[in-house]
Write a protein that holds these residues in place. Structure first.
Motif, PDB file in Angstrom:
ATOM      1  N   UNK A  26      21.605   9.962  55.733  1.00  0.00           N
ATOM      2  CA  UNK A  26      21.145  10.075  54.341  1.00  0.00           C
ATOM      3  C   UNK A  26      21.992   9.166  53.451  1.00  0.00           C
ATOM      4  N   UNK A  27      21.356   8.539  52.482  1.00  0.00           N
ATOM      5  CA  UNK A  27      22.028   7.555  51.638  1.00  0.00           C
ATOM      6  C   UNK A  27      22.604   8.212  50.382  1.00  0.00           C
ATOM      7  N   UNK A  28      23.568   9.106  50.576  1.00  0.00           N
ATOM      8  CA  UNK A  28      24.243   9.727  49.439  1.00  0.00           C
ATOM      9  C   UNK A  28      25.138   8.683  48.786  1.00  0.00           C
ATOM     10  N   UNK A  29      25.146   8.670  47.449  1.00  0.00           N
ATOM     11  CA  UNK A  29      25.980   7.732  46.703  1.00  0.00           C
ATOM     12  C   UNK A  29      26.684   8.451  45.563  1.00  0.00           C
ATOM     13  N   UNK A  30      27.880   8.002  45.254  1.00  0.00           N
ATOM     14  CA  UNK A  30      28.583   8.475  44.069  1.00  0.00           C
ATOM     15  C   UNK A  30      28.060   7.662  42.883  1.00  0.00           C
ATOM     16  N   UNK A  31      28.320   8.084  41.665  1.00  0.00           N
ATOM     17  CA  UNK A  31      27.921   7.257  40.521  1.00  0.00           C
ATOM     18  C   UNK A  31      28.504   5.837  40.607  1.00  0.00           C
ATOM     19  N   UNK A  32      29.756   5.724  41.035  1.00  0.00           N
ATOM     20  CA  UNK A  32      30.371   4.403  41.194  1.00  0.00           C
ATOM     21  C   UNK A  32      29.659   3.598  42.275  1.00  0.00           C
TER      22      UNK A  32
END
Length: 166
Positions: A26-32
């Protein structure tokens, strides 16, 4: 197949490189991490425009093909991105986006931040959520000792602190 029915590179059409592989995770990302992907897409779009504006780009279409391939990858990652905002009320355990300070068996303290795949940079202690170290740390609480499986053997790490950016 008869050679008359095959198309050879004649230098008049830009080549299309095969797409870069997309992770099955899954392509989870932080705001940064999301901001970095957007900035990378903008930079690639500008590079493609610059290369196309250069009348001589057809003489060597490889740089254009690389930039277009990279942009396809970044656009796919942006399309599949799952933004994970830092929690307003941080949980008492390690989760995605956490910065975790640990101490190893030799007393060496290190901090790691669990981030998305495209944001990871082990040299900066930014580790992908599916890495062995992140998996060992997930759900741990301050005071817990976790076992990190490494090729050289198991390393025990004590969790000293957990924080979230934001």
């Amino acid at each position: 197949m008869n050679k008359a029915f095959t198309k050879e590179e004649d230098g008049t059409t830009p080549q299309r490189l095969p797409d870069l592989p997309i992770s099955e995770h899954p392509n989870h990302v932080t705001p940064r991490g999301l901001a970095q992907l957007k900035a990378r897409a903008d930079k690639l779009e500008a590079e493609i425009a610059r290369l196309r504006a250069n009348r001589d780009y057809m003489a060597d279409s490889y740089p254009l093909a690389v930039a277009e391939r990279d942009l396809r990858y970044v656009e796919a990652r942006l399309a599949s991105a799952i933004l994970v905002e830092p929690p307003e009320d941080p949980p008492g355990h390690v989760s995605f986006g956490a910065t975790v300070t640990v101490v190893d068996e030799d007393g060496i303290e290190t901090s790691y931040t669990i981030v998305g795949e495209d944001e990871s940079d082990p040299n900066q202690h930014l580790i992908a959520a599916f890495s062995p170290l992140a998996r060992a740390l997930m759900e741990a609480r301050v005071g817990d000792v976790v076992e990190w499986p490494r090729p050289s053997g198991l390393v025990e790490l004590e969790v000293l602190a957990i924080s979230f950016e934001g």
